[in-house]
Design an enzyme around this catalytic site. Structure first.
Site, PDB file in Angstrom:
ATOM      1  N   ASN A  46       0.851  -1.180   0.000  1.00 29.01           N
ATOM      2  CA  ASN A  46       0.000   0.000   0.000  1.00 29.01           C
ATOM      3  C   ASN A  46       0.891   1.235   0.000  1.00 29.01           C
ATOM      4  O   ASN A  46       1.739   1.394   0.875  1.00 29.01           O
ATOM      5  CB  ASN A  46      -0.904  -0.041   1.246  1.00 29.01           C
ATOM      6  CG  ASN A  46      -1.926   1.066   1.256  1.00 29.01           C
ATOM      7  OD1 ASN A  46      -1.591   2.234   1.144  1.00 29.01           O
ATOM      8  ND2 ASN A  46      -3.183   0.696   1.404  1.00 29.01           N
ATOM      9  N   HIS A  57      -3.406   0.482  -3.490  1.00 29.25           N
ATOM     10  CA  HIS A  57      -3.498  -0.496  -2.410  1.00 29.25           C
ATOM     11  C   HIS A  57      -2.438  -1.572  -2.644  1.00 29.25           C
ATOM     12  O   HIS A  57      -1.890  -1.689  -3.742  1.00 29.25           O
ATOM     13  CB  HIS A  57      -4.890  -1.123  -2.383  1.00 29.25           C
ATOM     14  CG  HIS A  57      -5.952  -0.201  -1.876  1.00 29.25           C
ATOM     15  ND1 HIS A  57      -7.039  -0.650  -1.164  1.00 29.25           N
ATOM     16  CD2 HIS A  57      -6.090   1.143  -1.967  1.00 29.25           C
ATOM     17  CE1 HIS A  57      -7.806   0.369  -0.838  1.00 29.25           C
ATOM     18  NE2 HIS A  57      -7.258   1.466  -1.323  1.00 29.25           N
ATOM     19  N   GLU A  59      -2.639  -4.867  -2.968  1.00 30.41           N
ATOM     20  CA  GLU A  59      -2.974  -5.831  -4.014  1.00 30.41           C
ATOM     21  C   GLU A  59      -2.855  -5.205  -5.402  1.00 30.41           C
ATOM     22  O   GLU A  59      -2.403  -5.861  -6.346  1.00 30.41           O
ATOM     23  CB  GLU A  59      -4.400  -6.359  -3.813  1.00 30.41           C
ATOM     24  CG  GLU A  59      -4.597  -7.119  -2.522  1.00 30.41           C
ATOM     25  CD  GLU A  59      -5.011  -6.246  -1.337  1.00 30.41           C
ATOM     26  OE1 GLU A  59      -5.585  -6.802  -0.393  1.00 30.41           O
ATOM     27  OE2 GLU A  59      -4.768  -5.026  -1.348  1.00 30.41           O
ATOM     28  N   CYS A  84     -10.017  -5.296   0.689  1.00 27.00           N
ATOM     29  CA  CYS A  84     -11.166  -4.386   0.735  1.00 27.00           C
ATOM     30  C   CYS A  84     -12.060  -4.657  -0.481  1.00 27.00           C
ATOM     31  O   CYS A  84     -11.739  -5.482  -1.329  1.00 27.00           O
ATOM     32  CB  CYS A  84     -10.678  -2.937   0.745  1.00 27.00           C
ATOM     33  SG  CYS A  84      -9.906  -2.423  -0.822  1.00 27.00           S
ATOM     34  N   CYS A  87     -10.137  -4.038  -3.803  1.00 31.05           N
ATOM     35  CA  CYS A  87      -9.209  -5.107  -4.163  1.00 31.05           C
ATOM     36  C   CYS A  87      -9.923  -6.434  -4.392  1.00 31.05           C
ATOM     37  O   CYS A  87      -9.491  -7.237  -5.218  1.00 31.05           O
ATOM     38  CB  CYS A  87      -8.122  -5.226  -3.103  1.00 31.05           C
ATOM     39  SG  CYS A  87      -7.087  -3.721  -3.044  1.00 31.05           S
ATOM     40  N   ASP A 147      -8.361   5.060   4.189  1.00 32.14           N
ATOM     41  CA  ASP A 147      -7.983   3.910   3.354  1.00 32.14           C
ATOM     42  C   ASP A 147      -9.163   2.991   3.086  1.00 32.14           C
ATOM     43  O   ASP A 147      -9.303   2.461   1.988  1.00 32.14           O
ATOM     44  CB  ASP A 147      -6.849   3.130   4.010  1.00 32.14           C
ATOM     45  CG  ASP A 147      -6.230   2.114   3.076  1.00 32.14           C
ATOM     46  OD1 ASP A 147      -5.664   2.530   2.042  1.00 32.14           O
ATOM     47  OD2 ASP A 147      -6.306   0.909   3.365  1.00 32.14           O
TER      48      ASP A 147
END
Length: 151
Positions: A46, A57, A59, A84, A87, A147
């Site tokens: 991130n 992020h 990922e 999240c 992602c 975030d």
């Protein structure tokens, strides 16, 4: 050797990325993408804070660093935290078949949704992943809420 036996070592790669992010002043979430044989395809962390980029992020960074692939179905996304919704959408959009999660105690993200789509989600419930992020959240609640898209 089955891929499952390599999951802890794969998580170590994502954790190394999370530590890099923290050392850079960012949110300690890391990710790594591996092929079926356990070879690293790409990794990242991130960097929303460091780059001022709301889409960066862990990922997403790993995905970008993995480069174009003919198919993602047999690749394994490893992330220190349950992905999240953003992602999870990336995992769904590109058809990853397996997601290895370091922990989901601090944040559940979209793992139930991914499972409902027949994505194999394995939660390793890593104490190190839990404590690393819990400490960050406690010390930086405003950045954490930003975030995950909360006020």
């Amino acid at each position: 050797m089955k891929a499952e036996s390599k999951y802890p070592a794969m998580l170590d790669g994502a954790l190394a990325e999370a530590r890099k992010g923290l050392a850079e002043g960012g949110i300690p979430i890391g990710a790594a993408i591996f092929n079926e044989g356990g070879q690293l395809v790409g990794s990242g962390h991130n960097r929303r804070v460091q780059n001022g980029d709301p889409s960066m992020h862990g990922e997403t960074d790993a995905f970008r660093n993995a480069g174009r692939q003919r198919s993602y179905r047999n690749l394994i996304m490893v992330t220190t935290l349950a992905p999240c919704w953003y992602c999870s959408g990336l995992v769904r959009q590109f058809g990853f078949g397996t997601v290895i999660v370091g922990e989901s105690r601090n944040f559940q993200g979209g793992i139930d949704w991914l499972r409902s789509l027949s994505v194999r989600v394995v939660d390793l419930d890593s104490e190190e992943c839990v404590s690393l992020l819990a400490k960050y959240i406690k010390e930086n609640p405003a950045i954490w809420n930003e975030d995950i898209g909360e006020e």
